[in-house]
Structure formats: structure tokens, C-alpha cells
Design a protein around this motif. Structure first.
Motif, PDB file in Angstrom:
ATOM      1  N   SER A  86     -61.861  38.761  12.538  1.00  0.00           N
ATOM      2  CA  SER A  86     -61.694  40.112  11.999  1.00  0.00           C
ATOM      3  C   SER A  86     -63.033  40.705  11.564  1.00  0.00           C
ATOM      4  O   SER A  86     -63.278  41.886  11.770  1.00  0.00           O
ATOM      5  CB  SER A  86     -60.692  40.115  10.849  1.00  0.00           C
ATOM      6  N   GLU A  87     -63.922  39.895  10.990  1.00  0.00           N
ATOM      7  CA  GLU A  87     -65.242  40.380  10.599  1.00  0.00           C
ATOM      8  C   GLU A  87     -66.054  40.764  11.832  1.00  0.00           C
ATOM      9  O   GLU A  87     -66.695  41.812  11.871  1.00  0.00           O
ATOM     10  CB  GLU A  87     -65.981  39.326   9.771  1.00  0.00           C
ATOM     11  N   PHE A  88     -66.036  39.911  12.864  1.00  0.00           N
ATOM     12  CA  PHE A  88     -66.748  40.227  14.098  1.00  0.00           C
ATOM     13  C   PHE A  88     -66.261  41.558  14.667  1.00  0.00           C
ATOM     14  O   PHE A  88     -67.061  42.412  15.051  1.00  0.00           O
ATOM     15  CB  PHE A  88     -66.569  39.118  15.137  1.00  0.00           C
ATOM     16  N   PHE A  89     -64.939  41.740  14.705  1.00  0.00           N
ATOM     17  CA  PHE A  89     -64.386  42.924  15.361  1.00  0.00           C
ATOM     18  C   PHE A  89     -64.602  44.217  14.575  1.00  0.00           C
ATOM     19  O   PHE A  89     -64.367  45.299  15.115  1.00  0.00           O
ATOM     20  CB  PHE A  89     -62.924  42.700  15.745  1.00  0.00           C
ATOM     21  N   THR A  90     -65.119  44.141  13.347  1.00  0.00           N
ATOM     22  CA  THR A  90     -65.534  45.376  12.667  1.00  0.00           C
ATOM     23  C   THR A  90     -66.758  45.959  13.363  1.00  0.00           C
ATOM     24  O   THR A  90     -67.074  47.126  13.176  1.00  0.00           O
ATOM     25  CB  THR A  90     -65.857  45.148  11.168  1.00  0.00           C
ATOM     26  N   SER A 132     -59.747  49.582  24.997  1.00  0.00           N
ATOM     27  CA  SER A 132     -59.751  49.714  23.542  1.00  0.00           C
ATOM     28  C   SER A 132     -59.805  48.329  22.918  1.00  0.00           C
ATOM     29  O   SER A 132     -59.443  47.328  23.550  1.00  0.00           O
ATOM     30  CB  SER A 132     -58.501  50.450  23.051  1.00  0.00           C
ATOM     31  N   LYS A 133     -60.226  48.295  21.674  1.00  0.00           N
ATOM     32  CA  LYS A 133     -60.271  47.035  20.935  1.00  0.00           C
ATOM     33  C   LYS A 133     -58.855  46.470  20.798  1.00  0.00           C
ATOM     34  O   LYS A 133     -58.640  45.274  20.993  1.00  0.00           O
ATOM     35  CB  LYS A 133     -60.905  47.265  19.564  1.00  0.00           C
ATOM     36  N   ALA A 134     -57.895  47.321  20.504  1.00  0.00           N
ATOM     37  CA  ALA A 134     -56.510  46.867  20.332  1.00  0.00           C
ATOM     38  C   ALA A 134     -55.972  46.242  21.614  1.00  0.00           C
ATOM     39  O   ALA A 134     -55.320  45.186  21.582  1.00  0.00           O
ATOM     40  CB  ALA A 134     -55.633  48.027  19.884  1.00  0.00           C
ATOM     41  N   ASP A 135     -56.242  46.873  22.749  1.00  0.00           N
ATOM     42  CA  ASP A 135     -55.786  46.360  24.048  1.00  0.00           C
ATOM     43  C   ASP A 135     -56.457  45.022  24.366  1.00  0.00           C
ATOM     44  O   ASP A 135     -55.805  44.070  24.797  1.00  0.00           O
ATOM     45  CB  ASP A 135     -56.101  47.399  25.130  1.00  0.00           C
ATOM     46  N   PHE A 136     -57.760  44.938  24.116  1.00  0.00           N
ATOM     47  CA  PHE A 136     -58.479  43.698  24.353  1.00  0.00           C
ATOM     48  C   PHE A 136     -57.908  42.567  23.494  1.00  0.00           C
ATOM     49  O   PHE A 136     -57.614  41.479  23.984  1.00  0.00           O
ATOM     50  CB  PHE A 136     -59.977  43.870  24.079  1.00  0.00           C
ATOM     51  N   LEU A 137     -57.758  42.817  22.206  1.00  0.00           N
ATOM     52  CA  LEU A 137     -57.253  41.781  21.301  1.00  0.00           C
ATOM     53  C   LEU A 137     -55.859  41.320  21.689  1.00  0.00           C
ATOM     54  O   LEU A 137     -55.566  40.123  21.704  1.00  0.00           O
ATOM     55  CB  LEU A 137     -57.269  42.287  19.854  1.00  0.00           C
ATOM     56  N   ILE A 197     -77.812  40.551  15.847  1.00  0.00           N
ATOM     57  CA  ILE A 197     -76.873  39.941  16.792  1.00  0.00           C
ATOM     58  C   ILE A 197     -76.368  38.616  16.237  1.00  0.00           C
ATOM     59  O   ILE A 197     -75.161  38.349  16.215  1.00  0.00           O
ATOM     60  CB  ILE A 197     -77.538  39.722  18.177  1.00  0.00           C
ATOM     61  N   ARG A 198     -77.264  37.789  15.789  1.00  0.00           N
ATOM     62  CA  ARG A 198     -76.862  36.476  15.236  1.00  0.00           C
ATOM     63  C   ARG A 198     -75.932  36.660  14.031  1.00  0.00           C
ATOM     64  O   ARG A 198     -74.958  35.938  13.892  1.00  0.00           O
ATOM     65  CB  ARG A 198     -78.090  35.653  14.878  1.00  0.00           C
ATOM     66  N   ASN A 199     -76.224  37.624  13.174  1.00  0.00           N
ATOM     67  CA  ASN A 199     -75.370  37.878  12.008  1.00  0.00           C
ATOM     68  C   ASN A 199     -73.984  38.364  12.420  1.00  0.00           C
ATOM     69  O   ASN A 199     -72.981  37.944  11.848  1.00  0.00           O
ATOM     70  CB  ASN A 199     -76.024  38.884  11.059  1.00  0.00           C
ATOM     71  N   ILE A 200     -73.921  39.251  13.397  1.00  0.00           N
ATOM     72  CA  ILE A 200     -72.636  39.778  13.867  1.00  0.00           C
ATOM     73  C   ILE A 200     -71.802  38.666  14.491  1.00  0.00           C
ATOM     74  O   ILE A 200     -70.611  38.526  14.201  1.00  0.00           O
ATOM     75  CB  ILE A 200     -72.861  40.934  14.870  1.00  0.00           C
TER      76      ILE A 200
END
Length: 133
Positions: free
Chosen positions: A21-25, A47-52, A8-11
Motif C-alpha cells: 500500500s505504501e509503494f502504491f501511493t 489504472s492502478k485499480a485494474d492492475f491491482l 527509487i530505492r526509498n519508494i
């Protein structure tokens, strides 16, 4: 195998360095994300796209240096985690956007598939009132 506190901490570390962008992978494309409250970012996103598009892209327009979310606490129980975050940001008009968040996240493997996000609705409303997009 359940997600660990170290994972979790790494993510979430990517959010602290401004690398969204790294987090959202680590967020599923079909994530079920609810932002609680009655403010311009509130909603139920499927969806991720809708959220972003309805949150981070709006924030990018009013927070020139980004939200800069820092993890303050994290707890893990099975595939659920609770992450308390703090934003240390400044809006275009100089408003200090020091918001606090609590995200309840459900994981499948290392992917976030469900989120319930709680934050200071009044501060978000003020941010967009003073910095219209």
C-alpha cells in the motif's frame, strides 16, 4: 527535477517489507501498466485499480506471505528507471516462487505513470496451475 536513485530505492523499499500500500501511493491512479507474457497476470492495465485487481490481488490468493519483492539493481535516466526485482515467496502448495522481474518505469515527479514489466511467464503459469484460484 528528475527522480533520483535514492528516491527509487526509498519508494521500492516498501515492496521489500511487504507494504504494497505504501509503494502504491507512488503509482498514479491512471497508470499505464503492461505486464508482458502469456500467463494469468499478463495484460495491459489502464489504472492502478485494474492492475491491482488483476495481479497483486490474484497473487495474494496463492502466496500467503505475499510476493516480497526485493530490489537487486536500479538505474535512472531522466524520468525513466529500470528496476530489477526478485521475489522470494512460497505458494500455498509449497512451490518456491523465486521469480525475477524487470520493471521499466516512467515517473512524473515521484509518481509512476507508466510501467512495462517483464518476468518468468512459465513460473507464473505453473504457480496458478498448481494453486488454482
Amino acid at each position: 527535477m528528475p527522480i533520483t536513485l535514492t528516491q527509487i530505492r526509498n519508494i521500492f523499499e516498501a515492496l521489500e517489507t511487504g507494504d504494497g500500500s505504501e509503494f502504491f501511493t507512488h503509482v498514479a491512479d491512471d497508470v499505464d501498466w503492461i505486464v508482458e507474457g502469456t500467463h494469468p497476470l499478463a495484460g495491459h492495465y489502464h489504472s492502478k485499480a485494474d492492475f491491482l485487481a488483476n495481479t497483486f490481488e490474484k497473487l495474494d490468493k496463492v502466496l500467503p506471505q505475499g510476493a516480497k519483492l526485493h530490489v537487486e539493481h536500479a538505474l535512472v535516466s531522466g524520468d525513466w528507471t529500470v528496476v530489477e526485482l526478485r521475489s522470494l515467496a512460497t505458494a500455498k502448495n509449497g512451490l518456491r516462487f523465486d521469480n525475477r522481474y524487470c520493471w521499466l518505469c516512467r515517473f512524473t515527479g515521484d509518481k509512476i505513470v507508466e510501467v512495462r514489466a517483464y518476468l518468468d511467464s512459465a513460473l507464473v503459469a505453473r504457480l496458478f496451475e498448481e494453486n488454482p484460484i
